[in-house]
Enzyme design. Structure first.
Site, PDB file in Angstrom:
ATOM      1  N   GLU A 139      -5.805  10.223  -6.340  1.00 10.48           N
ATOM      2  CA  GLU A 139      -6.506  10.255  -7.355  1.00 10.48           C
ATOM      3  C   GLU A 139      -7.858  10.591  -7.226  1.00 10.48           C
ATOM      4  O   GLU A 139      -8.326  10.742  -6.049  1.00 10.48           O
ATOM      5  CB  GLU A 139      -6.791   8.378  -7.293  1.00 10.48           C
ATOM      6  CG  GLU A 139      -7.699   7.962  -8.481  1.00 10.48           C
ATOM      7  CD  GLU A 139      -8.236   6.470  -8.379  1.00 10.48           C
ATOM      8  OE1 GLU A 139      -8.941   5.925  -8.962  1.00 10.48           O
ATOM      9  OE2 GLU A 139      -7.742   5.826  -7.348  1.00 10.48           O
ATOM     10  N   PHE A 140      -8.460  11.219  -8.152  1.00 12.89           N
ATOM     11  CA  PHE A 140      -9.620  11.759  -8.355  1.00 12.89           C
ATOM     12  C   PHE A 140     -10.773  10.655  -8.580  1.00 12.89           C
ATOM     13  O   PHE A 140     -10.550  10.094  -9.968  1.00 12.89           O
ATOM     14  CB  PHE A 140      -9.870  12.878  -9.068  1.00 12.89           C
ATOM     15  CG  PHE A 140     -11.021  13.883  -8.784  1.00 12.89           C
ATOM     16  CD1 PHE A 140     -11.318  14.722  -7.958  1.00 12.89           C
ATOM     17  CD2 PHE A 140     -12.171  13.410  -9.701  1.00 12.89           C
ATOM     18  CE1 PHE A 140     -12.597  15.372  -7.830  1.00 12.89           C
ATOM     19  CE2 PHE A 140     -13.542  14.077  -9.454  1.00 12.89           C
ATOM     20  CZ  PHE A 140     -13.658  15.097  -8.742  1.00 12.89           C
ATOM     21  N   ILE A 141     -11.719  10.322  -7.751  1.00 10.64           N
ATOM     22  CA  ILE A 141     -12.751   9.517  -8.151  1.00 10.64           C
ATOM     23  C   ILE A 141     -14.108  10.205  -8.399  1.00 10.64           C
ATOM     24  O   ILE A 141     -14.489  10.979  -7.455  1.00 10.64           O
ATOM     25  CB  ILE A 141     -12.958   8.432  -7.087  1.00 10.64           C
ATOM     26  CG1 ILE A 141     -11.632   7.798  -6.904  1.00 10.64           C
ATOM     27  CG2 ILE A 141     -14.080   7.457  -7.400  1.00 10.64           C
ATOM     28  CD1 ILE A 141     -11.714   6.597  -5.744  1.00 10.64           C
ATOM     29  N   ASP A 244     -12.601   4.998  10.710  1.00 10.44           N
ATOM     30  CA  ASP A 244     -13.283   6.209  10.907  1.00 10.44           C
ATOM     31  C   ASP A 244     -14.602   6.004   9.821  1.00 10.44           C
ATOM     32  O   ASP A 244     -14.735   6.899   9.147  1.00 10.44           O
ATOM     33  CB  ASP A 244     -12.524   7.338  10.712  1.00 10.44           C
ATOM     34  CG  ASP A 244     -13.374   8.804  11.220  1.00 10.44           C
ATOM     35  OD1 ASP A 244     -14.431   8.579  12.042  1.00 10.44           O
ATOM     36  OD2 ASP A 244     -12.991   9.781  10.755  1.00 10.44           O
TER      37      ASP A 244
END
Length: 340
Positions: A139-141, A244
């Protein structure tokens, strides 16, 4: 010729002319059908050479890729944005490493996503590249202008830790990576044993093999044998950790809600999540909000550097001797405090 036009012309012809022309139609339709089939085969062959495009134009529900542009990346992977008529997709590629690294990342992202606590990009597809290497589509946020509200980040991170616990102990479903360093996630019942062997011990042995650093190995092993008193009074549960969490892996979306990405997930003591705090920028608002949901445990301050140590050792192994002194200083300070 368009079939409808051909039929209109035929209707105005004499019967003999119509019969002659109609005898040609099956052959014309057959040729047109063959051309369409050939065109489809060519398209599918081209897609087969590019598994990223193939997924986006099939399972991704797009019919057109409008543009591809690089949006940076770290020292390990390349990152692109694919703009399509079905919306944008976020794609990471690595030309040297197989899909195992991205498979671990995808499982971690999905585990965090399923907690419905803090926003993470939903992974869609992991695969191999025909020229070697691998990719992940997710998904592109659309990020906002800042990292967002620190108190909201602290609260949502705590909600994730509280929501996701493991009944298998400490570890994860697969091995994954911290940076490009392998991260061993063998399920273990005891947290101190897990952290000693699969986090500190692994990094110490790696430093010994990579740099011939017998001094840090010897002192680090002495510390490992004596860390149990640092956990006196602590209630430890296997919480889902990002693993991380530094400033480069923290952002916010266009609504200002926090987003975390690029995980190295496993189930561990929640305090281990703060191991990268030396380059995460966590402030008082973050910790106050976090501890309202996950109360601070007895001995938190005396364990803090123990969790920093894992990441300093990893940076030593990844980037060289500039991080050795920080790791050795923590080890020697603990050896002095513990009289080991």
């Amino acid at each position: 010729m368009d079939a409808n036009v051909a039929l209109a012309l035929l209707s105005s012809c004499s019967p003999s002319t119509s019969a002659a022309a109609s005898s040609l139609l099956p052959r014309r339709r057959c040729l047109a059908s063959r051309r369409r089939a050939s065109s489809r085969a060519t398209i599918m062959a081209a897609l087969g050479d590019d598994p990223i495009r193939e997924w986006i134009l099939t399972e991704g529900k797009a019919t057109q890729i409008k543009g591809i542009r690089s949006i940076g990346g770290g020292c390990i992977n390349s990152v692109q944005r694919y703009d399509t008529d079905a919306g944008p997709f976020f794609v990471k590629t690595n030309s040297r490493i197989g899909p195992e690294m991205f498979e671990g990342e995808a499982l971690g992202l999905k585990a965090m996503y399923d907690t419905k606590s803090i926003r993470v990009p939903l992974p869609y597809k992991v695969g191999s590249l025909p020229t070697g290497g691998s990719f992940i589509i997710m998904e592109f946020i659309e990020f906002g202008p800042s990292r967002g509200d620190q108190s909201v980040l602290g609260r949502k991170l705590a909600e994730m830790h509280k929501a996701a616990k493991s009944d298998k102990g400490y570890g994860f479903h697969v091995e994954n990576t911290i940076g490009s360093t392998p991260q061993i996630n063998t399920w273990t019942d005891d947290w101190i044993e897990f952290y000693s062997k699969h986090r500190l011990g692994y990094q110490l042995e790696l430093a010994s093999r990579r740099y011939g650093d017998s001094a840090i190995l010897e002192k680090g092993q002495r510390l490992i044998m004596n860390i149990r008193p640092l956990f006196d009074g602590a209630v430890i549960e296997p919480c889902l950790l990002h693993g991380d969490l530094w400033s480069g892996n923290i952002s916010s979306d266009s609504n200002g809600d926090p987003v975390i990405l690029d995980p190295a997930c496993y189930y561990g003591h929640n305090e281990a999540e703060f191991g990268m705090s030396w380059c995460a920028g966590f402030g008082g608002d973050f910790y106050n909000a976090y501890f309202q949901v996950m109360p601070k445990q007895q001995g938190f301050e005396k364990r803090r550097d123990l969790y920093l140590l894992y990441h300093y050792l990893n940076h030593y192994n990844l980037f060289g001797s500039g991080y050795r002194s920080s790791a050795m200083s923590i080890i020697e300070d603990y050896l002095y405090v513990l009289a080991a």
